[in-house]
Design a protein around this motif. Structure first.
Motif, PDB file in Angstrom:
ATOM      1  N   PRO A 120       1.167  -1.481   0.164  1.00  0.00           N
ATOM      2  CA  PRO A 120      -0.140  -0.146   0.039  1.00  0.00           C
ATOM      3  C   PRO A 120       0.902   1.240   0.250  1.00  0.00           C
ATOM      4  O   PRO A 120       2.138   1.140   0.487  1.00  0.00           O
ATOM      5  N   ASP A 121       0.023   2.220  -0.451  1.00  0.00           N
ATOM      6  CA  ASP A 121       0.272   3.494  -0.007  1.00  0.00           C
ATOM      7  C   ASP A 121      -0.204   4.265   1.369  1.00  0.00           C
ATOM      8  O   ASP A 121      -1.631   4.095   1.135  1.00  0.00           O
ATOM      9  N   SER A 122       1.000   4.743   2.295  1.00  0.00           N
ATOM     10  CA  SER A 122       0.238   5.123   3.076  1.00  0.00           C
ATOM     11  C   SER A 122      -0.508   6.582   3.224  1.00  0.00           C
ATOM     12  O   SER A 122      -0.307   6.872   2.173  1.00  0.00           O
ATOM     13  N   ARG A 123      -1.219   5.876   4.338  1.00  0.00           N
ATOM     14  CA  ARG A 123      -2.076   7.918   4.289  1.00  0.00           C
ATOM     15  C   ARG A 123      -1.471   8.593   4.434  1.00  0.00           C
ATOM     16  O   ARG A 123      -0.229   8.751   4.507  1.00  0.00           O
ATOM     17  N   ALA A 124      -1.299   9.970   3.335  1.00  0.00           N
ATOM     18  CA  ALA A 124      -0.714  11.100   3.200  1.00  0.00           C
ATOM     19  C   ALA A 124       0.543  10.904   1.956  1.00  0.00           C
ATOM     20  O   ALA A 124       1.397  11.727   2.065  1.00  0.00           O
ATOM     21  N   SER A 125       0.549   9.552   1.869  1.00  0.00           N
ATOM     22  CA  SER A 125       2.197   9.064   0.698  1.00  0.00           C
ATOM     23  C   SER A 125       1.559   8.713  -0.543  1.00  0.00           C
ATOM     24  O   SER A 125       0.505   7.538  -0.940  1.00  0.00           O
ATOM     25  N   GLY A 126       2.313   8.322  -2.204  1.00  0.00           N
ATOM     26  CA  GLY A 126       1.800   8.385  -2.968  1.00  0.00           C
ATOM     27  C   GLY A 126       0.357   8.887  -3.343  1.00  0.00           C
ATOM     28  O   GLY A 126       0.225   9.402  -3.831  1.00  0.00           O
ATOM     29  N   ASP A 127      -0.606   7.308  -3.600  1.00  0.00           N
ATOM     30  CA  ASP A 127      -1.704   7.869  -4.254  1.00  0.00           C
ATOM     31  C   ASP A 127      -2.517   8.158  -3.773  1.00  0.00           C
ATOM     32  O   ASP A 127      -3.633   7.886  -3.816  1.00  0.00           O
ATOM     33  N   SER A 128      -2.184   7.231  -2.514  1.00  0.00           N
ATOM     34  CA  SER A 128      -3.155   7.478  -1.315  1.00  0.00           C
ATOM     35  C   SER A 128      -3.865   9.005  -0.758  1.00  0.00           C
ATOM     36  O   SER A 128      -2.904   9.792  -1.006  1.00  0.00           O
ATOM     37  N   GLN A 129      -5.048   9.374  -0.512  1.00  0.00           N
ATOM     38  CA  GLN A 129      -5.194  10.630   0.524  1.00  0.00           C
ATOM     39  C   GLN A 129      -4.448  10.498   1.646  1.00  0.00           C
ATOM     40  O   GLN A 129      -4.242   9.885   2.480  1.00  0.00           O
ATOM     41  N   GLY A 130      -4.579  11.583   2.118  1.00  0.00           N
ATOM     42  CA  GLY A 130      -3.965  12.522   3.661  1.00  0.00           C
ATOM     43  C   GLY A 130      -3.325  13.329   3.383  1.00  0.00           C
ATOM     44  O   GLY A 130      -2.879  13.515   2.851  1.00  0.00           O
ATOM     45  N   GLN A 131      -3.645  14.082   4.533  1.00  0.00           N
ATOM     46  CA  GLN A 131      -2.822  14.881   4.797  1.00  0.00           C
ATOM     47  C   GLN A 131      -2.067  15.170   5.850  1.00  0.00           C
ATOM     48  O   GLN A 131      -0.714  15.825   5.798  1.00  0.00           O
ATOM     49  N   ALA A 132      -1.942  14.540   6.785  1.00  0.00           N
ATOM     50  CA  ALA A 132      -1.272  14.434   7.465  1.00  0.00           C
ATOM     51  C   ALA A 132      -0.644  12.529   7.622  1.00  0.00           C
ATOM     52  O   ALA A 132      -1.222  12.194   7.969  1.00  0.00           O
ATOM     53  N   VAL A 133       0.905  12.254   8.016  1.00  0.00           N
ATOM     54  CA  VAL A 133       1.899  10.829   8.287  1.00  0.00           C
ATOM     55  C   VAL A 133       1.149  11.199   9.947  1.00  0.00           C
ATOM     56  O   VAL A 133       1.107  11.827  10.902  1.00  0.00           O
ATOM     57  N   GLY A 134       0.955   9.503  10.001  1.00  0.00           N
ATOM     58  CA  GLY A 134      -0.141   8.945  11.232  1.00  0.00           C
ATOM     59  C   GLY A 134       1.655   8.149  11.916  1.00  0.00           C
ATOM     60  O   GLY A 134       1.448   7.797  13.182  1.00  0.00           O
ATOM     61  N   TYR A 135       2.719   8.437  11.990  1.00  0.00           N
ATOM     62  CA  TYR A 135       4.233   8.135  12.353  1.00  0.00           C
ATOM     63  C   TYR A 135       3.996   6.025  13.253  1.00  0.00           C
ATOM     64  O   TYR A 135       4.232   6.178  14.160  1.00  0.00           O
ATOM     65  N   GLY A 136       2.904   5.646  12.302  1.00  0.00           N
ATOM     66  CA  GLY A 136       2.409   4.578  12.562  1.00  0.00           C
ATOM     67  C   GLY A 136       1.049   4.649  13.307  1.00  0.00           C
ATOM     68  O   GLY A 136       0.922   3.195  13.104  1.00  0.00           O
ATOM     69  N   TRP A 137       0.845   5.461  14.024  1.00  0.00           N
ATOM     70  CA  TRP A 137      -0.725   4.905  15.013  1.00  0.00           C
ATOM     71  C   TRP A 137      -1.394   5.483  14.457  1.00  0.00           C
ATOM     72  O   TRP A 137      -2.734   4.470  13.890  1.00  0.00           O
ATOM     73  N   LEU A 138      -1.874   6.631  13.205  1.00  0.00           N
ATOM     74  CA  LEU A 138      -2.973   6.328  12.179  1.00  0.00           C
ATOM     75  C   LEU A 138      -2.826   4.549  10.709  1.00  0.00           C
ATOM     76  O   LEU A 138      -4.013   4.889  10.232  1.00  0.00           O
ATOM     77  N   GLU A 139      -1.739   4.920  10.719  1.00  0.00           N
ATOM     78  CA  GLU A 139      -1.397   3.303  10.255  1.00  0.00           C
ATOM     79  C   GLU A 139      -2.046   2.147   9.910  1.00  0.00           C
ATOM     80  O   GLU A 139      -2.158   1.017   9.647  1.00  0.00           O
ATOM     81  N   ARG A 140      -1.863   1.987  11.815  1.00  0.00           N
ATOM     82  CA  ARG A 140      -1.593   0.351  12.001  1.00  0.00           C
ATOM     83  C   ARG A 140      -3.227  -0.045  12.351  1.00  0.00           C
ATOM     84  O   ARG A 140      -3.483  -0.491  11.176  1.00  0.00           O
ATOM     85  N   ARG A 141      -4.064   0.701  11.703  1.00  0.00           N
ATOM     86  CA  ARG A 141      -5.460   0.733  11.008  1.00  0.00           C
ATOM     87  C   ARG A 141      -5.877   0.026  10.228  1.00  0.00           C
ATOM     88  O   ARG A 141      -6.577  -0.867   9.637  1.00  0.00           O
ATOM     89  N   ASP A 142      -5.156   0.636   9.441  1.00  0.00           N
ATOM     90  CA  ASP A 142      -4.891   1.073   7.747  1.00  0.00           C
ATOM     91  C   ASP A 142      -4.475  -0.253   7.420  1.00  0.00           C
ATOM     92  O   ASP A 142      -4.603  -1.745   6.257  1.00  0.00           O
ATOM     93  N   ASP A 143      -3.605  -1.121   8.136  1.00  0.00           N
ATOM     94  CA  ASP A 143      -2.214  -2.483   8.051  1.00  0.00           C
ATOM     95  C   ASP A 143      -3.438  -3.557   7.950  1.00  0.00           C
ATOM     96  O   ASP A 143      -3.578  -4.082   7.152  1.00  0.00           O
ATOM     97  N   LEU A 144      -4.024  -3.123   9.771  1.00  0.00           N
ATOM     98  CA  LEU A 144      -5.034  -4.123   9.521  1.00  0.00           C
ATOM     99  C   LEU A 144      -6.249  -3.894   8.707  1.00  0.00           C
ATOM    100  O   LEU A 144      -6.534  -5.370   8.351  1.00  0.00           O
ATOM    101  N   GLN A 145      -6.665  -3.347   7.548  1.00  0.00           N
ATOM    102  CA  GLN A 145      -8.270  -3.436   7.008  1.00  0.00           C
ATOM    103  C   GLN A 145      -7.290  -3.895   5.940  1.00  0.00           C
ATOM    104  O   GLN A 145      -8.240  -4.271   4.783  1.00  0.00           O
ATOM    105  N   TRP A 146      -5.847  -3.154   5.169  1.00  0.00           N
ATOM    106  CA  TRP A 146      -5.422  -4.302   4.017  1.00  0.00           C
ATOM    107  C   TRP A 146      -5.549  -5.560   4.547  1.00  0.00           C
ATOM    108  O   TRP A 146      -5.822  -6.865   3.611  1.00  0.00           O
TER     109      TRP A 146
END
Length: 307
Positions: A120-146
């Motif tokens: 995946p492109d993490s949130r706020a990176s590449g082709d993914s939407q988002g305006q804030a990098v989560g330093y893993g905290w916001l991304e953790r649930r995205d990873d599990l959703q994937w």
């Protein structure tokens, strides 16, 4: 006395305003979406690279584009590469200021080991939407959703969660959440212990600034703008909750995420666990230092838990 209090009040306002301004500036540098000029990463291929074959394969292989929508209504994008009739899949998270196109070395390795690969492109990176990098905290649930999406869309029965740098920290944080049953193990390369720790470390390394009060003020700004603070983005607290096998890889010469952070995560992890300190390796460079050795170490660890 009245003049003294007025003078003190003015000083406090000036200093406080300056700190808030500085916190906003460092929010833009470290958290807000955008080019991170202090990190140089390239997709350029060199035939001299130890992982040239893997990167070349990844660049040219036919990929499926997958999309999901997060609970906070962001559309995230990933590349999926199937591997014949494989029933095992790796979900592979990139690092800070990275994107899915930079993950050729690791994607190629896992594919060689017989895995389907989802990057995946993490949130706020590449082709993914988002305006804030989560330093893993916001991304953790995205990873599990994937991971859940892999189960829904493929015949996968076993999943490995893997990542590098910030992606490794995010995966470590994900390990402390309720797990998808198909997840069997975690492999994390160069993870940091918490957003508070790594940003404090980088403030000192890059700007020669003390953590207090600047990092704390930036954390407050991040809470207001992005909905989380640096102390809650805590991989150590998460790994204490994890009960799945986890392999932690750190380079002894890593000056971006010091190896002591990998050691601390290992110390707080439950069995089964493995810490591999790669002598002489820098930040996420263990795979290029000796590719076959790296591949063998990861394969040997995973062979115990994934068929």
């Amino acid at each position: 006395m009245k003049k003294l209090w007025i003078t003190l009040g003015v000083i406090i306002v000036i200093v406080g305003g300056g700190l808030i301004g500085a916190g906003s500036y460092f929010y833009h540098v470290a958290i807000a979406r955008g080019d991170k000029g202090f990190i140089t990463q390239s997709t350029r291929l060199s035939k001299k690279s130890a992982v040239y074959r893997e990167k070349y394969w990844y660049l040219h292989v036919k990929k499926q584009t997958w999309k999901i929508e997060t609970p906070d209504h962001l559309k995230l994008v990933a590349w999926y590469v199937p591997n014949k009739d494989a029933r095992k899949t790796v979900v592979l998270a990139h690092g800070f200021a990275g994107n899915k196109s930079l993950m050729g070395a690791w994607a190629g390795m896992y594919h060689e080991l017989g895995y389907n690969v989802l990057v995946p492109d993490s949130r706020a990176s590449g082709d993914s939407q988002g305006q804030a990098v989560g330093y893993g905290w916001l991304e953790r649930r995205d990873d599990l959703q994937w991971a859940k999406t892999v189960v829904k869309r493929t015949r996968t029965t076993q999943i490995v969660m893997s990542g590098i740098s910030m992606g490794a920290a995010g995966m470590t944080m994900a390990s402390g959440e309720r797990q998808v049953p198909q997840i069997k193990a975690y492999v994390v390369d160069s993870p940091f212990t918490s957003a508070q720790d790594i940003i404090s470390y980088q403030a000192k390394q890059m700007y020669h600034l003390p953590a207090f009060p600047l990092v704390d003020v930036t954390s407050m700004v991040t809470q207001l703008r992005a909905g989380y603070n640096f102390r809650e983005a805590d991989a150590v607290a998460a790994i204490k909750k994890n009960r799945l096998p986890i392999m932690i890889i750190s380079g002894t010469k890593d000056d971006f995420v010091p190896p002591r952070m990998g050691k601390k995560l290992y110390q707080n992890a439950h069995q089964p666990k493995q810490l591999w300190l790669v002598k002489g390796a820098g930040h996420t460079t263990a795979i290029t230092q000796n590719y076959q050795n790296y591949k063998q170490h990861v394969a040997s660890f995973l062979a115990q838990y994934v068929n």
